[in-house]
Design a protein around this motif. Structure first.
Motif, PDB file in Angstrom:
ATOM      1  N   SER A  61       8.598  21.991  -2.806  1.00  0.00           N
ATOM      2  CA  SER A  61       9.308  20.617  -2.802  1.00  0.00           C
ATOM      3  C   SER A  61       9.025  19.522  -1.953  1.00  0.00           C
ATOM      4  CB  SER A  61      10.765  20.739  -2.554  1.00  0.00           C
ATOM      5  OG  SER A  61      11.486  21.881  -3.386  1.00  0.00           O
ATOM      6  N   GLY A  62       8.616  19.767  -0.584  1.00  0.00           N
ATOM      7  CA  GLY A  62       8.158  18.949   0.453  1.00  0.00           C
ATOM      8  C   GLY A  62       6.934  18.237  -0.170  1.00  0.00           C
ATOM      9  N   ASP A  63       6.031  18.682  -0.758  1.00  0.00           N
ATOM     10  CA  ASP A  63       4.770  18.267  -0.945  1.00  0.00           C
ATOM     11  C   ASP A  63       5.038  17.517  -2.215  1.00  0.00           C
ATOM     12  OD1 ASP A  63       1.833  17.937  -1.114  1.00  0.00           O
ATOM     13  OD2 ASP A  63       1.734  19.032  -2.647  1.00  0.00           O
ATOM     14  N   LEU A  64       5.796  17.768  -3.179  1.00  0.00           N
ATOM     15  CA  LEU A  64       6.109  17.020  -4.397  1.00  0.00           C
ATOM     16  C   LEU A  64       6.811  15.809  -3.882  1.00  0.00           C
ATOM     17  CD1 LEU A  64       7.101  19.920  -6.934  1.00  0.00           C
ATOM     18  CD2 LEU A  64       4.979  18.482  -6.879  1.00  0.00           C
ATOM     19  N   LEU A  65       7.719  15.777  -3.034  1.00  0.00           N
ATOM     20  CA  LEU A  65       8.419  14.600  -2.476  1.00  0.00           C
ATOM     21  C   LEU A  65       7.721  13.769  -1.986  1.00  0.00           C
ATOM     22  CD1 LEU A  65      11.264  13.550  -2.461  1.00  0.00           C
ATOM     23  CD2 LEU A  65      11.613  14.707  -0.180  1.00  0.00           C
ATOM     24  N   SER A  66       6.593  14.262  -1.191  1.00  0.00           N
ATOM     25  CA  SER A  66       5.577  13.491  -0.443  1.00  0.00           C
ATOM     26  C   SER A  66       4.778  12.684  -1.414  1.00  0.00           C
ATOM     27  CB  SER A  66       4.823  13.977   0.482  1.00  0.00           C
ATOM     28  OG  SER A  66       3.770  13.451   1.068  1.00  0.00           O
ATOM     29  N   LYS A  67       4.623  13.376  -2.661  1.00  0.00           N
ATOM     30  CA  LYS A  67       3.625  12.549  -3.438  1.00  0.00           C
ATOM     31  C   LYS A  67       4.566  11.465  -4.421  1.00  0.00           C
ATOM     32  CE  LYS A  67       0.583  16.641  -4.633  1.00  0.00           C
ATOM     33  NZ  LYS A  67       0.296  17.826  -5.732  1.00  0.00           N
ATOM     34  N   VAL A  68       5.901  11.740  -4.608  1.00  0.00           N
ATOM     35  CA  VAL A  68       6.390  10.732  -5.264  1.00  0.00           C
ATOM     36  C   VAL A  68       6.758   9.664  -4.385  1.00  0.00           C
ATOM     37  CG1 VAL A  68       8.887  10.473  -6.235  1.00  0.00           C
ATOM     38  CG2 VAL A  68       7.387  12.425  -6.606  1.00  0.00           C
ATOM     39  N   VAL A  69       7.252   9.901  -2.997  1.00  0.00           N
ATOM     40  CA  VAL A  69       7.847   8.892  -2.294  1.00  0.00           C
ATOM     41  C   VAL A  69       6.637   8.104  -1.721  1.00  0.00           C
ATOM     42  CG1 VAL A  69       9.006   8.290  -0.155  1.00  0.00           C
ATOM     43  CG2 VAL A  69       9.914   9.946  -1.805  1.00  0.00           C
ATOM     44  N   ASN A  70       5.376   8.972  -0.857  1.00  0.00           N
ATOM     45  CA  ASN A  70       4.553   8.124  -0.114  1.00  0.00           C
ATOM     46  C   ASN A  70       3.118   8.069  -0.696  1.00  0.00           C
ATOM     47  OD1 ASN A  70       5.881   8.034   2.521  1.00  0.00           O
ATOM     48  ND2 ASN A  70       5.979  10.512   1.900  1.00  0.00           N
ATOM     49  N   ASP A  71       2.661   9.240  -1.526  1.00  0.00           N
ATOM     50  CA  ASP A  71       1.425   8.925  -2.317  1.00  0.00           C
ATOM     51  C   ASP A  71       1.425   8.066  -3.291  1.00  0.00           C
ATOM     52  OD1 ASP A  71       0.682  10.866  -0.409  1.00  0.00           O
ATOM     53  OD2 ASP A  71       0.240  12.425  -2.259  1.00  0.00           O
ATOM     54  N   SER A  72       2.594   8.072  -4.082  1.00  0.00           N
ATOM     55  CA  SER A  72       2.756   6.883  -5.103  1.00  0.00           C
ATOM     56  C   SER A  72       2.802   5.530  -4.543  1.00  0.00           C
ATOM     57  CB  SER A  72       3.823   7.337  -6.095  1.00  0.00           C
ATOM     58  OG  SER A  72       5.004   7.333  -5.505  1.00  0.00           O
ATOM     59  N   ALA A  73       3.603   5.240  -3.676  1.00  0.00           N
ATOM     60  CA  ALA A  73       3.889   3.927  -3.207  1.00  0.00           C
ATOM     61  C   ALA A  73       2.488   3.519  -2.413  1.00  0.00           C
ATOM     62  CB  ALA A  73       4.503   4.176  -1.675  1.00  0.00           C
ATOM     63  N   LEU A  74       1.497   4.141  -1.941  1.00  0.00           N
ATOM     64  CA  LEU A  74      -0.032   3.885  -1.326  1.00  0.00           C
ATOM     65  C   LEU A  74      -0.777   3.365  -2.399  1.00  0.00           C
ATOM     66  CD1 LEU A  74      -1.637   3.618   1.032  1.00  0.00           C
ATOM     67  CD2 LEU A  74      -2.235   6.093   0.849  1.00  0.00           C
ATOM     68  N   TYR A  75      -0.745   4.447  -3.372  1.00  0.00           N
ATOM     69  CA  TYR A  75      -1.557   3.786  -4.597  1.00  0.00           C
ATOM     70  C   TYR A  75      -0.967   2.699  -5.366  1.00  0.00           C
ATOM     71  CZ  TYR A  75      -4.293   4.505  -8.846  1.00  0.00           C
ATOM     72  OH  TYR A  75      -5.414   4.327  -9.785  1.00  0.00           O
ATOM     73  N   ALA A  76       0.149   2.604  -5.652  1.00  0.00           N
ATOM     74  CA  ALA A  76       0.847   1.540  -6.019  1.00  0.00           C
ATOM     75  C   ALA A  76       0.636   0.192  -5.446  1.00  0.00           C
ATOM     76  CB  ALA A  76       2.466   1.631  -6.428  1.00  0.00           C
ATOM     77  N   GLN A  77       1.038   0.222  -4.261  1.00  0.00           N
ATOM     78  CA  GLN A  77       0.713  -0.864  -3.325  1.00  0.00           C
ATOM     79  C   GLN A  77      -0.857  -1.421  -3.356  1.00  0.00           C
ATOM     80  OE1 GLN A  77       2.021  -0.080   0.655  1.00  0.00           O
ATOM     81  NE2 GLN A  77       4.244   0.298  -0.213  1.00  0.00           N
TER      82      GLN A  77
ATOM     83  N   TYR B  95      -7.483  -4.329   3.180  1.00  0.00           N
ATOM     84  CA  TYR B  95      -7.532  -3.873   1.920  1.00  0.00           C
ATOM     85  C   TYR B  95      -8.412  -2.683   1.595  1.00  0.00           C
ATOM     86  CZ  TYR B  95      -9.173  -3.615  -3.136  1.00  0.00           C
ATOM     87  OH  TYR B  95      -9.311  -3.299  -4.274  1.00  0.00           O
ATOM     88  N   ASN B  96      -9.346  -2.671   2.253  1.00  0.00           N
ATOM     89  CA  ASN B  96     -10.407  -1.531   2.086  1.00  0.00           C
ATOM     90  C   ASN B  96      -9.821  -0.310   2.689  1.00  0.00           C
ATOM     91  OD1 ASN B  96     -13.324  -0.380   1.452  1.00  0.00           O
ATOM     92  ND2 ASN B  96     -13.036   0.100   3.666  1.00  0.00           N
ATOM     93  N   LEU B  97      -9.085  -0.399   3.620  1.00  0.00           N
ATOM     94  CA  LEU B  97      -8.534   0.751   4.425  1.00  0.00           C
ATOM     95  C   LEU B  97      -7.170   1.308   3.199  1.00  0.00           C
ATOM     96  CD1 LEU B  97      -7.677  -0.609   8.144  1.00  0.00           C
ATOM     97  CD2 LEU B  97      -9.469   1.094   7.195  1.00  0.00           C
ATOM     98  N   GLY B  98      -6.634   0.493   2.991  1.00  0.00           N
ATOM     99  CA  GLY B  98      -5.754   0.860   1.599  1.00  0.00           C
ATOM    100  C   GLY B  98      -6.383   1.386   0.390  1.00  0.00           C
ATOM    101  N   ARG B  99      -7.250   0.848   0.124  1.00  0.00           N
ATOM    102  CA  ARG B  99      -8.349   1.399  -1.136  1.00  0.00           C
ATOM    103  C   ARG B  99      -8.631   2.881  -0.840  1.00  0.00           C
ATOM    104  NH1 ARG B  99     -13.601   0.633  -2.348  1.00  0.00           N
ATOM    105  NH2 ARG B  99     -14.031   0.671  -4.523  1.00  0.00           N
ATOM    106  N   GLN B 100      -9.165   2.905   0.273  1.00  0.00           N
ATOM    107  CA  GLN B 100      -9.646   4.508   0.683  1.00  0.00           C
ATOM    108  C   GLN B 100      -8.567   5.325   0.601  1.00  0.00           C
ATOM    109  OE1 GLN B 100     -12.938   4.862   0.652  1.00  0.00           O
ATOM    110  NE2 GLN B 100     -12.981   2.433   0.189  1.00  0.00           N
TER     111      GLN B 100
END
Length: 546
Positions: free
Chosen positions: A108-124, A291-296
């Motif tokens: 559950s923790g890994d899935l929540l991290s993907k939804v809340v954090n990983d998706s935010a990083l990719y979306a931004q 931007y490059n930091l965010g892209r990586q």
């Protein structure tokens, strides 16, 4: 798939993104004007009226820049936050459509991290890519164009230094991407550890193990901290490199500019203007670095999100809908979990028709819960097949199949809402229908708008039972439905369920160790695990139906 889903998610923000881009370009150009005016003022210090006029214009431009900068910043972050919220919502919706096995295999923790954090990083990163690149490249182009008109030698020097910086910075990308991925994974571990500990606080407190689990969480936090520090090391190198290049460029500008002034090829005002504009390149260079930091980082989490968004077996292609369920047939069904040699269910044959009431009994570990998951389509038989109206479950639209099935599981899930909301569970029903099932489970004396927080195990079980009964399903599965009830309440509810089922074609499947609820059944199957059998034949078997 990920890029397509995110692009579709942020499509409603198209106008806002265009407006933000326009505001950013206007603000970037307005910011450059004072430097040009100051250079002109220095070269015309002997003309007082000209100096006063340009000074007033420069002051007004500074005030204008305050407003353009304020507005573009507001819209910039408004766009990012709205877009991130949209993407998180869509990613979470996709997550809820995943198969049962997926949730079994992922924490559950890994899935929540993907939804809340990983998706935010990719979306931004997705949201800012075009406005960030366009605005900052436009700023650099305008600055260099003005600088070239002032001094070609100085401009050539600046271009060479900036080009060298960007080329050397590209070598950091691999390290940044690797460090970001490890940091994301360790952060997921922190969330997973925290969720696991908080879920077990009742037991942890009873065994006085708070210190042990605090240390366990601390270990996960420290590990994540180590990865954050390592990631920050490479980030700092990139940012410091940008500052160093700009510092060197500024120093060389003064040296070369002084030589050109002495040679009569450059005015003092042009040198001051050039140096100020060179400093203005600092912001776009840092922005492009960020931007490059965010892209990586976005590349690092993309693979994690792709795994989450991979298609499900149940939604790959359209399938026929289920009108009603009139029969269930299990033909020589066997099942074993991956990595296990022993079969949990072995060659089970069973036939149920509308109106049948089946009791499944047996000791713990004999496969009762596994059999329920097979009936629900959450697991697929290792051998044999399960037929619904003569066809396998997989032949139908899965959601359509589930719309005819209702279950009371052992673990009752209640969310933060009223009794009525927890019984309806997102589907609209008439108040009279809700009251009727609450009466069946002896909860009708409570206010339907009352919250469920603090409910006892028996009350939670009755809310779950009301939820199952409200759907008037073709298949009703009750897994230990009265285990948390006292004998008197159990007797009342069993009688009410009997009345509820009277005259209905519902297929009832009930699992229980308690006799009262089993009286509802007219057929029984007992799952057995015989320890006296040899290892080869000690699989779960079943007795003849009664």
């Amino acid at each position: 798939m990920l890029n397509k889903i995110v692009t579709k998610s942020i499509r409603p923000l198209y106008k806002m993104r265009v407006l933000t881009l326009i505001l950013c370009v206007i603000d970037a150009i307005v910011a450059l004007i004072p430097a040009i005016l100051i250079g002109l003022i220095i070269d015309k210090l002997d003309d007082r009226n000209y100096v006063i006029m340009l000074g007033l214009i420069a002051s007004l431009i500074v005030i204008l820049h305050f407003f353009t900068n304020w507005i573009q910043n507001y819209y910039w972050f408004k766009m990012i936050h709205k877009g991130t919220a949209l993407v998180r919502e869509v990613i979470f919706e996709k997550l809820l459509c995943k198969s049962h096995d997926f949730f079994e295999e992922n924490s559950s923790g890994d899935l929540l991290s993907k939804v809340v954090n990983d998706s935010a990083l990719y979306a931004q990163n997705k949201l800012i890519t075009f406005p960030m690149l366009f605005t900052n490249c436009t700023t650099l182009f305008v600055v260099l164009s003005v600088c070239i008109s002032a001094s070609m030698p100085l401009s050539a020097m600046a271009v060479l230094l900036l080009s060298g910086y960007f080329l050397s910075y590209l070598s950091l990308n691999k390290r940044l991407r690797s460090s970001t991925k490890k940091e994301r994974e360790s952060f997921s571990s922190v969330l997973d550890t925290g969720v696991n500990i908080l879920d077990g606080m009742y037991t942890i407190r009873l065994f006085r193990s708070e210190d042990f689990f605090a240390s366990k969480f601390g270990t996960a936090v420290r590990r994540n901290c180590d990865f954050i520090i390592k990631l920050q090391f490479w980030k700092s190198m990139g940012i410091s490199g940008a500052d160093a290049i700009l510092g060197i460029a500024s120093a060389l500008c003064l040296i070369i500019g002084a030589i050109l002034i002495q040679a009569g090829h450059l005015s003092i005002g042009s040198l001051v203007m050039f140096n100020m504009l060179l400093n203005y390149t600092g912001e776009p260079v840092r922005n492009l670095t960020d931007y490059n930091l965010g892209r990586q980082g976005a590349k690092a989490v993309a693979s994690r999100l792709e795994n989450l968004l991979a298609s499900n077996a149940h939604d790959e292609e359209p399938r026929p809908l289920v009108d009603e369920i009139s029969s269930i047939i299990l033909e020589n069904v066997s099942f074993k979990y991956n990595g296990m040699e022993r079969q949990v269910i072995k060659e089970l044959t069973l036939s149920l028709e509308s109106g049948d009431r089946l009791a499944i009994v047996g000791a713990s570990g004999t496969g009762k819960s596994t059999l329920i998951k097979l009936l629900l389509g959450l697991l697929s038989p290792t051998r044999g097949q399960i037929l619904i109206n003569g066809k396998t479950i997989g032949s139908y639209d899965y959601k359509s199949y589930l719309s005819h099935v209702s279950i009371l599981p052992q673990d009752i899930f209640l969310f933060d809402g009223s009794i009525s909301e927890n019984v309806k569970f997102g589907t609209e029903f008439e108040q009279s229908e809700i009251f009727s099932v609450l009466e069946t489970v002896s909860l009708n004396k409570l206010n339907q708008n009352q919250g469920v927080k603090g409910f006892s195990g028996g009350e939670r079980q009755r809310v779950g039972l009301a939820r199952a009964l409200l759907r008037t399903p073709d298949i009703l599965i009750l897994d230990e439905p009265t285990s948390a009830l006292d004998a008197e309440t159990e007797r009342i509810i069993v009688d009410n369920i009997e009345k509820y089922l009277n005259g209905k074609k519902t297929i009832l499947v009930v699992i229980s160790h308690r006799h009262a609820i089993l009286t509802l059944a007219n057929r029984k199957i007992e799952l057995l695990s015989l320890e006296s059998f040899t290892e080869e034949t000690s699989d779960v078997v079943y007795s003849a139906e009664t």
